[in-house]
Design a protein around this motif. Structure first.
Motif, mmCIF file in Angstrom:
data_model
loop_
_atom_site.group_PDB
_atom_site.id
_atom_site.type_symbol
_atom_site.label_atom_id
_atom_site.label_comp_id
_atom_site.label_asym_id
_atom_site.label_seq_id
_atom_site.Cartn_x
_atom_site.Cartn_y
_atom_site.Cartn_z
ATOM 1 N N ARG A 146 0.836 -1.203 0.000
ATOM 2 C CA ARG A 146 0.000 0.000 0.000
ATOM 3 C C ARG A 146 0.869 1.251 0.000
ATOM 4 O O ARG A 146 2.021 1.236 0.465
ATOM 5 C CB ARG A 146 -0.925 0.048 1.226
ATOM 6 N N PHE A 147 0.332 2.328 -0.588
ATOM 7 C CA PHE A 147 0.948 3.640 -0.501
ATOM 8 C C PHE A 147 0.390 4.388 0.703
ATOM 9 O O PHE A 147 -0.738 4.142 1.128
ATOM 10 C CB PHE A 147 0.655 4.459 -1.767
ATOM 11 N N PHE A 175 5.621 3.961 0.537
ATOM 12 C CA PHE A 175 4.831 2.739 0.457
ATOM 13 C C PHE A 175 5.300 1.746 1.513
ATOM 14 O O PHE A 175 6.440 1.805 1.987
ATOM 15 C CB PHE A 175 4.899 2.097 -0.934
ATOM 16 N N HIS A 199 9.308 -0.634 4.438
ATOM 17 C CA HIS A 199 8.711 0.554 3.849
ATOM 18 C C HIS A 199 9.787 1.496 3.316
ATOM 19 O O HIS A 199 10.915 1.527 3.796
ATOM 20 C CB HIS A 199 7.753 1.276 4.798
#
Length: 354
Positions: free
Chosen positions: A140-141, A193, A260
């Motif tokens: 996910r961003f 992200f 991340h």
């Protein structure tokens, strides 16, 4: 106990493919055959590798397997495009103890703009949910509306952040669960992200190797938007114009890895230097000398809107791996909200290293 033939493969990043076919008898390796498109000299060394692995316990880790191979080989052996750890990883994959990208389906999550503390909390929730078997790997961003400084788990709050400047500009300070350095983030001005994967995907890799392995697709995505980037040091991604991104990791008990990455799209350098006490070093590290400039390695090198860069990143990720679209569950959102209350929005956590 005897098994049929098992097969495992491992592609060395920037190197060659290693394949292993083996059987298991009485919880030990049997009939091991290593092959691949690597280079090995002398030829007889391949037989020595196979023989060294026979009889080892199936529970042997990559380090144990590699050490056994290295001990069995004479000093004049040349292994090109692979090494003993690559063989060990292929063995673990054959046994189902190590996995590859193709063994997993990733859920893409797009919850929309959220407060920075909520994003930090979701990283922990998704990592723990995967470790406990309730959720698969995710990608996910981060999208948010409020500016923030996100500091590493072990950084000193007062050494990193000018509290008065942060308050003046309305910049919140969030301490994340991963290590690494501070990140100055503004809505629409950086690309962040989070990737949560099973620990089996980086089984046997050193921390340094796992960073490069999990970000190989990012190098390809940057190339797709016109940036020729390489991995640098432990956790940085660099371009000819300087540092372009930094990564951080957290490994959860039970077997999951949070990875991340944040890259600057177009940051207000003057504001960053006032809020971050080490702003000048941050700018120098990114190849920017003047406070009157903006830290914009992605924008200036791609000449593309941020949304288009992110869309290309997602397209590259989808093209390489199995990806399905999904949503956060009500329970996951509830867990994250509680973590914001008790941890990521709590001054005691933020200042746990004063």
């Amino acid at each position: 106990m005897t098994s049929g033939q098992l097969h495992g493969e491992y592609k060395v990043p920037g190197g060659k493919l290693v394949a292993v076919d083996l059987e298991v008898a009485d919880e030990r390796l049997a009939r091991v055959s290593v092959s691949g498109d690597f280079f090995l000299d002398p030829d007889e060394a391949l037989d020595l590798i196979d023989a060294a692995l026979v009889g080892l316990p199936v529970a042997s880790g990559v380090a144990d397997l590699a050490r056994t191979i290295d001990t069995a080989l004479p000093p004049n052996v040349a292994m090109v495009g692979f090494d003993s750890r690559a063989v060990g990883t292929a063995v673990r994959r054959a046994l189902g103890l190590s996995s590859g990208w193709g063994d997993h389906a990733f859920t893409y999550l797009d919850p929309g703009p959220l407060p920075p503390a909520m994003h930090a909390a979701l990283d922990e929730v998704l990592g723990r949910e995967l470790a406990e078997g309730r959720r698969g790997p995710t990608f996910r961003f981060w999208e948010w509306q409020d500016p923030a400084v996100v500091i590493g788990s072990f950084q000193s709050l007062r050494n990193e952040v000018d509290a008065e400047a942060a308050e003046r500009y309305g910049v919140s300070v969030i301490r994340r669960v991963s290590g690494g350095g501070a990140m100055f983030m503004e809505a629409g001005n950086c690309i962040t992200f989070s990737l949560v994967v099973p620990a089996s995907l980086v089984d046997g890799m050193s921390y340094e190797a796992s960073y490069a392995f999990l970000d190989q697709w990012v190098i390809d995505a940057l190339a797709a938007v016109g940036v020729q980037a390489t991995y640098a040091g432990l956790n940085d991604i660099a371009s000819p114009a300087g540092k372009i991104a930094g990564a951080a990791q957290k490994r959860f008990v039970g077997g999951s890895v949070l990875h991340h990455v944040t890259m600057a799209y177009d940051i207000d350098a003057d504001k960053m230097m006032q809020v971050l006490r080490i702003g000048r070093e941050k700018l120098s590290d990114k190849g920017t000398k003047s406070a009157n400039k903006r830290v914009d390695p992605v924008r200036s090198q791609t000449h593309l809107p941020r949304e288009q860069v992110m869309a290309t990143f997602l397209d590259v990720f989808r093209s390489r791996y199995q990806v399905v679209d999904g949503e956060l569950t009500a329970d996951e959102l509830g867990q994250a909200a509680e973590l914001v209350r008790t941890k990521f929005g709590n001054p005691e956590w933020t200042a746990r290293v004063p």
